[in-house]
Design an enzyme around this catalytic site. Structure first.
Site, PDB file in Angstrom:
ATOM      1  N   ASP A 114       3.972  -4.533   3.696  1.00  0.00           N
ATOM      2  CA  ASP A 114       5.412  -4.794   3.768  1.00  0.00           C
ATOM      3  C   ASP A 114       5.681  -6.175   4.353  1.00  0.00           C
ATOM      4  O   ASP A 114       6.609  -6.880   3.920  1.00  0.00           O
ATOM      5  CB  ASP A 114       6.136  -3.715   4.586  1.00  0.00           C
ATOM      6  CG  ASP A 114       5.466  -3.402   5.926  1.00  0.00           C
ATOM      7  OD1 ASP A 114       4.479  -4.074   6.294  1.00  0.00           O
ATOM      8  OD2 ASP A 114       5.939  -2.476   6.607  1.00  0.00           O
ATOM      9  N   HIS A 133       0.829  -1.203   0.000  1.00  0.00           N
ATOM     10  CA  HIS A 133       0.000   0.000   0.000  1.00  0.00           C
ATOM     11  C   HIS A 133       0.867   1.258   0.000  1.00  0.00           C
ATOM     12  O   HIS A 133       2.077   1.206   0.210  1.00  0.00           O
ATOM     13  CB  HIS A 133      -0.922   0.006   1.227  1.00  0.00           C
ATOM     14  CG  HIS A 133      -0.151  -0.105   2.516  1.00  0.00           C
ATOM     15  ND1 HIS A 133       0.556   0.948   3.055  1.00  0.00           N
ATOM     16  CD2 HIS A 133       0.062  -1.157   3.346  1.00  0.00           C
ATOM     17  CE1 HIS A 133       1.142   0.562   4.178  1.00  0.00           C
ATOM     18  NE2 HIS A 133       0.863  -0.721   4.373  1.00  0.00           N
TER      19      HIS A 133
END
Length: 425
Positions: A335, A59
């Site tokens: 992540d 994102h």
């Protein structure tokens, strides 16, 4: 120190206005590097024909997940979250079967806290939206304008969009699609997601009991490792963090990078420690995932996701994909998704994936031999996967590389329900 950061908070709301400008400047510089990305299909004489693309991406920039009381308070004001008009599309979030969006307990947990300035933790900002829009534009240049692989208007038959059931990844998917198709659509874009209990787009500690046991042990241990613990104590002292606060390098880095990306002030003491914070955050996450020491954690973290990526490739080659015209799979994730995937691929560069980082996996077919090949890129740079004979990796070699980590959902479920505990230390 607290008074100092009260003043900094006031300055923060002013300097935030310059955050987008700062990021755009950095982005323009980085585009000089990303521009070196090449695709064989741009060359009409290439021996390879592109068949399928899968993009797993992080994102965009967001508000921090947690503030550090009395030390790192800045103003995260609601205006930072206002979406740019060019990132808007008509979309609908659905479950994997096309039904209503499932409940979102992770998203609800963010709404139990409010950051200074009035926003919730973990929310996609306008800067983050622009980052994903630009990732979409980069994909457009490659797959629409240069190779003519995709149509110029969104088609659900060609493009499948999946996201974790968290607002920042859903909005990131929206922005990427807006950039990829320049908001051109003839029908609503479906963004598919699933309930928290069956999510495979991040390490699912709540649904996998064994992963929870192993990871909780590794998380607790990571901050007590001698080299990490000594540096953490020094950073806490420099920043004035109260003793015994559960603030580790990953949380410090998260707050630091969020503020830097938006032009908000950092403690002056942190500038001395910036590179060490980056290094130690990576050291911690490597310890948690047992990088280079055990395959089990990585299997439990991303095994089903890797299996799904391979299944998509095989389905395309065998003609058994649910949609015969499917050309692109988009996966909006985190992540903590990209890091274990990069580790499994053997290409983790010991750097934390930046906002909007992407792993792109292309399936090609040799025009003469008809043999399948896979090409992987990370943030627009082609990667030579260890175990592959070239950047264009024969599919069997690629599958062999991932076989150590890929798990079917059935095997993953069975492993997760085992009662094995953490190793003795």
């Amino acid at each position: 120190m607290k008074k100092l950061w009260t003043k900094a908070s006031v300055l923060g709301s002013v300097s935030a206005a310059f955050g987008s400008m700062l990021w755009y400047q950095k982005r323009a510089e980085s585009d000089l590097v990303v521009g070196s990305y090449t695709s064989a299909d741009k060359n009409p004489t290439s021996p390879y024909e592109l068949k399928l693309v899968q993009v797993l991406f992080r994102h965009g920039a967001r508000t921090p997940l947690k503030s550090i009381p009395g030390v790192m308070e800045v103003q995260w004001v609601p205006t930072l979250l206002e979406p740019p008009a060019h990132t808007q599309i008509h979309y609908e979030v659905k479950d994997l079967h096309g039904g209503p969006r499932p409940p979102a307990p992770v998203e609800q947990s963010y709404r139990k806290n409010v950051l200074s300035g009035g926003t919730f933790p973990g929310q996609l900002t306008a800067v983050g939206m622009q980052q994903l829009y630009e990732l979409g534009q980069r994909l457009r240049r490659t797959y629409v304008e240069e190779t003519h692989f995709l149509s110029s208007t969104f088609s659900p038959a060609e493009v499948y969009v999946r996201s974790t059931n968290i607002l920042r990844t859903i909005e990131s998917a929206r922005c990427l699609v807006a950039g990829l198709f320049l908001q051109k659509q003839t029908e609503t874009v479906p963004i598919f997601t699933t309930d928290a209990g069956s999510e495979i787009l991040y390490p699912n500690y709540h649904a996998c009991q064994l992963l929870k046991i192993l990871a909780s042990h590794r998380w607790a241990e990571s901050s007590t490792l001698p080299h990490i613990a000594a540096d953490l104590h020094s950073v806490h002292s420099a920043l004035g963090i109260a003793p015994h606060q559960p603030i580790d390098f990953i949380l410090i880095r998260d707050d630091m990078v969020a503020r830097e990306t938006h032009g908000l002030p950092c403690p002056s003491a942190l500038s001395t420690w910036r590179s060490k914070v980056e290094q130690r955050a990576v050291d911690m996450i490597c310890h948690v995932y047992e990088h280079n020491s055990s395959m089990e954690n990585l299997q439990l973290c991303v095994g089903p996701l890797l299996h799904s990526l391979i299944t998509n490739i095989e389905g395309k080659l065998e003609g058994t994909v649910s949609q015969a015209d499917r050309k692109l799979f988009l996966y909006s994730a985190h992540d903590t998704t990209l890091i274990p995937c990069l580790m499994a691929l053997g290409i983790f560069d010991m750097k934390w994936p930046p906002f909007a980082a992407d792993i792109t996996i292309e399936l090609h077919q040799h025009r003469q031999s008809n043999k399948p090949f896979v090409k992987v890129s990370y943030i627009g740079q082609d990667q030579l996967i260890p175990g592959c004979s070239g950047v264009y990796c024969p599919l069997e070699q690629f599958k062999q590389v991932l076989s150590a980590y890929s798990l079917s959902s059935e095997v993953h479920h069975s492993r997760c329900n085992s009662t094995k505990g953490p190793p003795e230390s």
